[in-house]
Enzyme design. Structure first.
Site, short mmCIF file in Angstrom:
data_model
loop_
_atom_site.label_atom_id
_atom_site.label_comp_id
_atom_site.label_asym_id
_atom_site.label_seq_id
_atom_site.Cartn_x
_atom_site.Cartn_y
_atom_site.Cartn_z
N SER A 89 0.80 -1.23 0.00
CA SER A 89 0.00 0.00 0.00
C SER A 89 0.83 1.28 0.00
O SER A 89 0.26 2.38 -0.07
CB SER A 89 -0.94 0.01 1.21
OG SER A 89 -2.07 -0.77 0.95
N LYS A 92 -0.05 3.64 -2.68
CA LYS A 92 -1.11 4.64 -2.58
C LYS A 92 -0.57 6.04 -2.34
O LYS A 92 -1.32 7.02 -2.48
CB LYS A 92 -2.10 4.24 -1.48
CG LYS A 92 -2.88 2.98 -1.84
CD LYS A 92 -3.79 2.53 -0.71
CE LYS A 92 -4.53 1.26 -1.13
NZ LYS A 92 -4.43 0.19 -0.15
N SER A 152 -6.30 3.56 3.93
CA SER A 152 -5.63 2.73 2.92
C SER A 152 -6.66 1.98 2.08
O SER A 152 -6.49 0.81 1.74
CB SER A 152 -4.67 1.73 3.58
OG SER A 152 -3.75 1.23 2.65
#
Length: 409
Positions: A89, A92, A152
């Site tokens: 993640s 992101k 997230s």
């Protein structure tokens, strides 16, 4: 630092017990970024880093790690900084950065509505981190941005990707174009979430470059990275960056986890006017990534300091000017300049002036640069500017100067 009004005692106790574990009442998503929690993976072997500090850098049990000075972008210590690894993640950060850039340019507005497609929708199975946007619902861009950064949310990331580029595949092309512009040379994005794909990779150095760009260019939105929780659709979820709860100098950025990527963390901390960025990739647990980040930040702030190689308004060099009413002009700094160096090390400087300067030269025009080095290694550079105007000489004087230049006088 963004603060919230809820009690920190449960968080402190959780951290003291060995992990920051969200309660079932507060978190609808699982603590893992993408997968169901599993037994802790075996800890990677401790990897010693390279650094200019006498005595070396700490050895951290991560596949790759890096410490960067925010102001200069200088890497202060690292281990395997250019190895392309699954970023989970941490991906992101690029997704949110592109949203922030679009907001800054006016391509997006905070109140614009983003539709949640079947592809973007999280089905509530708990197997991935979600903002829990209802199917076919609409959410504002600013809520989506918070859902990406704080929760997230894979659903938020996919929804904004489709909104901005028509498809997640199209958005990945935007991500890679921006990565190239920033100089991220060991990165390839396939999706907006970081869900596993053999071709989806990023290096520690590249992720630090991205973090620096977010802090520098997204100042209006950067405080979101320090927010500890966000409630959407009546579901309250907390930020998984444990250091936000225990270190008031930490104000971002992002966690990540998949089985392939291990536990990852990119963090920024500012103490006494110096900001450092850390990247930890592929550790064995959420606790390990937090502990190793604390170790690296403590070591960094303890072993480096800001230095001022040259004071502003000081003439650094004298530049020769052709065809001017005067032959030379003083070159100096246009603004204050600091570099980050190992504590106690001396800083040397050398000036480089542009060759064949010709009048007219305006006061403040860049006419060269000054390079700072410590222990034989460059640690930063700054532009040198003309400290006065130099007017162009009249025809007769220029003609004479041409003649003397021709004969080398």
């Amino acid at each position: 630092m963004h603060t919230k009004s809820f009690s920190l005692l449960p968080v402190v106790f959780a951290i003291a017990a060995g992990a920051l574990v969200p309660s079932a009442a507060s978190f609808a998503a699982k603590p893992s970024a993408h997968k169901k929690p599993a037994a802790a993976a075996p800890a990677p072997a401790a990897v010693a880093g390279e650094t200019a500090v006498s005595g070396g850098a700490p050895a951290l049990a991560a596949k790759a790690w890096l410490l960067m000075d925010f102001d200069s972008g200088q890497v202060l210590a690292s281990a395997n900084p250019d190895e392309a690894l699954p970023p989970a993640s941490l991906t992101k950060m690029m997704t949110s950065y592109l949203v922030e850039q679009a907001l800054r340019s006016g391509k997006l507005k905070k109140e614009d509505l983003v539709t949640v497609s079947q592809n973007a929708w999280c089905r509530g199975s708990g197997t991935e981190s979600c903002m829990y946007l209802p199917l076919n619902s609409q959410a504002t861009v600013i809520d989506i941005l918070r859902g990406i950064i704080i929760q997230s949310g894979n659903d938020a990331s996919k929804a904004i990707a489709e909104h901005m580029a028509g498809s997640e595949e199209g958005f990945a092309k935007l991500m890679n174009a921006e990565a190239k512009r920033l100089g991220m040379t060991h990165t390839n994005f396939v999706n907006a979430t970081g869900l596993p794909d053999p071709a989806h990779k990023a290096s520690a150095r590249d992720l630090a470059i991205l973090a620096r760009a977010i802090i520098r260019e997204s100042s209006e939105y950067y405080p979101i990275y320090a927010e500890r929780d966000f409630t959407y659709n009546k579901i309250k979820q907390g930020n998984r960056n444990a250091l936000l709860y225990t270190d008031p100098t930490v104000d971002g950025l992002k966690t990540g986890h998949t089985a392939d990527a291990g536990y990852c963390l990119v963090t920024s901390s500012k103490r006494n006017g110096m900001r450092l960025i850390t990247v930890i990739l592929n550790t064995s647990s959420a606790q390990a990534r937090a502990d190793q980040t604390r170790t690296l930040l403590g070591w960094g702030f303890g072993n480096f300091e800001k230095a001022t190689p040259i004071q502003p308004n000081t003439a650094v060099a004298t530049a020769k000017v052709n065809f001017g009413k005067v032959d030379t002009v003083a070159a100096g700094l246009g603004s204050p300049w600091t570099v980050t160096v190992p504590r106690g090390q001396q800083v040397q400087t050398s000036a480089q002036i542009k060759p064949d300067l010709e009048a007219p030269v305006a006061k403040g025009a860049v006419i060269g640069k000054v390079v700072a080095s410590s222990n034989g290694k460059p640690v930063g550079e700054a532009p040198l500017v003309a400290q006065a105007d130099v007017e162009r000489a009249g025809f007769m004087l220029r003609a004479w100067q041409h003649v003397t230049k021709l004969f080398g006088k």
